[in-house]
Design a protein around this motif. Structure first.
Motif, PDB file in Angstrom:
ATOM      1  N   ARG A  51      36.091  36.751  44.869  1.00 48.25           N
ATOM      2  CA  ARG A  51      36.162  37.703  43.766  1.00 48.25           C
ATOM      3  C   ARG A  51      36.020  39.145  44.268  1.00 48.25           C
ATOM      4  O   ARG A  51      36.732  40.029  43.826  1.00 48.25           O
ATOM      5  N   GLU A  52      35.113  39.345  45.234  1.00 52.39           N
ATOM      6  CA  GLU A  52      34.950  40.688  45.803  1.00 52.39           C
ATOM      7  C   GLU A  52      36.247  41.161  46.463  1.00 52.39           C
ATOM      8  O   GLU A  52      36.659  42.311  46.309  1.00 52.39           O
ATOM      9  N   ARG A  55      38.802  42.012  43.730  1.00 51.27           N
ATOM     10  CA  ARG A  55      38.472  43.285  43.074  1.00 51.27           C
ATOM     11  C   ARG A  55      38.906  44.448  43.951  1.00 51.27           C
ATOM     12  O   ARG A  55      39.459  45.441  43.474  1.00 51.27           O
TER      13      ARG A  55
ATOM     14  N   LYS B   9      36.627  46.108  32.973  1.00 49.92           N
ATOM     15  CA  LYS B   9      35.617  45.238  33.561  1.00 49.92           C
ATOM     16  C   LYS B   9      34.375  46.060  33.892  1.00 49.92           C
ATOM     17  O   LYS B   9      34.464  47.260  34.127  1.00 49.92           O
ATOM     18  N   TYR B  11      32.580  46.129  36.545  1.00 50.50           N
ATOM     19  CA  TYR B  11      32.552  46.798  37.849  1.00 50.50           C
ATOM     20  C   TYR B  11      33.357  48.090  37.805  1.00 50.50           C
ATOM     21  O   TYR B  11      33.043  49.059  38.480  1.00 50.50           O
ATOM     22  N   GLU B  12      34.396  48.121  36.964  1.00 49.02           N
ATOM     23  CA  GLU B  12      35.192  49.349  36.841  1.00 49.02           C
ATOM     24  C   GLU B  12      34.376  50.467  36.193  1.00 49.02           C
ATOM     25  O   GLU B  12      34.514  51.636  36.541  1.00 49.02           O
ATOM     26  N   MET B  15      32.152  51.846  38.830  1.00 51.17           N
ATOM     27  CA  MET B  15      32.946  52.738  39.685  1.00 51.17           C
ATOM     28  C   MET B  15      33.132  54.095  39.019  1.00 51.17           C
ATOM     29  O   MET B  15      32.985  55.136  39.650  1.00 51.17           O
ATOM     30  N   GLU B  16      33.494  54.055  37.743  1.00 57.14           N
ATOM     31  CA  GLU B  16      33.738  55.287  36.990  1.00 57.14           C
ATOM     32  C   GLU B  16      32.521  56.198  37.011  1.00 57.14           C
ATOM     33  O   GLU B  16      32.638  57.404  37.197  1.00 57.14           O
ATOM     34  N   GLU B  52      30.368  44.425  43.404  1.00 55.60           N
ATOM     35  CA  GLU B  52      31.838  44.472  43.285  1.00 55.60           C
ATOM     36  C   GLU B  52      32.348  45.917  43.262  1.00 55.60           C
ATOM     37  O   GLU B  52      33.330  46.262  43.906  1.00 55.60           O
TER      38      GLU B  52
END
Lengths: 228, 228
Positions: A51-52, A55, B9, B11-12, B15-16, B52
């Motif tokens: 999954r990592e 992504r 998601k 993880y996004e 990140m943002e 992630e």
């Protein structure tokens, strides 16, 4: 000092294997990847590592995750360099003038190459875009059509690496210059410029194409500076 | 028409938030990020989502993970566009000639800008690199020094966005053209070319700088074509 056992880098190895399949042509644009479970079984690594890796490849634009459908090799590369360019732009503390300087280097020469290679079908498409742009009052639609117009020219150069970089640069400008609404400013002048560019490309006149694009960008730059 | 609800998601989103801190100047190049645990607590998301996000940012070159030290905002951006460019290159099925065509557009104009802006200190550095290159027999060291020479010129243009793209393009060429050993081929000619380039930059002669780089790249392109 002890190094942590390779565990941390497993996701990179998974990425490498997927990239290798693309390199060898065994995976192509639009192809579906095996499921996360299958990848984990085949590569004998944990689902977490798979999954990592997915992504990371998604963030890089190699993989596209479609909801409920799985993971695919990305088919739409137009904006794939936007995210990385935008990060470099941020970290360098770059100014929008630097993007424009780069466009002024890239676009005239790319137009000159396009003038050599452009097909009749591409010229028709280009003129159609210019027409649509002339007949649109909507600001957002105009910006979109203008971007497509310049992208088509880059595409006609036959160098997809160049056109992809140029498209991502345009998007980067949009992201950082919110009020560069040049079309609302002097639509007639844009029309004249685009006609000049089309004529130069149609007559396969490299110098004229390069000059016309250069003139057009000088105009764009003045407008953007005024917008600050 | 309805737009699909974007399934952003977690993880996004992480990140943002990190990107936003960079954008606002609250995180700068070289800064250490909070630990994974702290990020997970502060953002109220799972450690998995944090990890992630960090992996993705690492792959994009925004974050650098140092063994046993934690995660840092990357300070070294020279090669940060290599991975994304390399993926675009792969997916487009581009040829190395396309990278060269792009270099031929970018580098002469960048040299012309550099000729205007180059400082005395930068000229001294450039000459030192050219000297070292002349005195090296080792092929790998030569390739490295040559790359640095061209990178220094781009840097002198003052447009770090351009120099970063150019550096990543050179690395891309190295990655895909294994036997472009131009230095073993005609070292004397490379020496003459580099001297010409230095002279043009030193006298701040934009046209001469652009012409000298153009000539040098034409030569490079011939050698690379022979290598195929």
């Amino acid at each position: 000092m002890l190094n942590p056992i390779k565990n941390t880098k497993i996701y990179e190895k998974v990425m490498e294997q997927i990239k290798q399949l693309v390199k060898e042509g065994k995976l192509n644009r639009g192809d579906k990847l095996p499921s996360e479970r299958d990848l984990s079984d085949q590569l004998q690594v944990s689902r977490t590592s798979v999954r990592e890796a997915l992504r990371a490849l998604e963030t890089l634009g190699l993989v596209e995750a479609k909801h409920g459908e799985g993971n695919f090799i990305n088919d739409n590369l137009e904006n794939s360099l936007l995210e990385p360019l935008s990060i470099v732009f941020l970290l360098l503390g770059s100014k929008s003038e630097e993007i424009l300087e780069l466009r002024k280097i890239l676009e005239p020469e790319t137009a000159a190459i396009a003038a050599k290679k452009i097909t009749n079908a591409q010229i028709i498409e280009l003129k159609k875009l210019a027409d649509e742009l002339n007949n649109t009052e909507n600001v957002e639609a105009s910006a979109f059509l203008d971007k497509q117009f310049h992208y088509k020219i880059a595409e006609a150069s036959g160098n997809l690496l160049i056109s992809t970089i140029m498209f991502s640069l345009s998007s980067l400008i949009e992201e950082y210059i919110e009020n560069s609404q040049i079309h609302t400013f002097n639509k007639d002048l844009v029309k004249v410029h685009h006609e000049e560019i089309c004529r130069a490309l149609e007559t396969h006149d490299c110098t004229a194409a390069s000059e016309a694009v250069k003139k057009h960008l000088e105009f764009t730059s003045v407008k953007q500076n005024q917008a600050f």
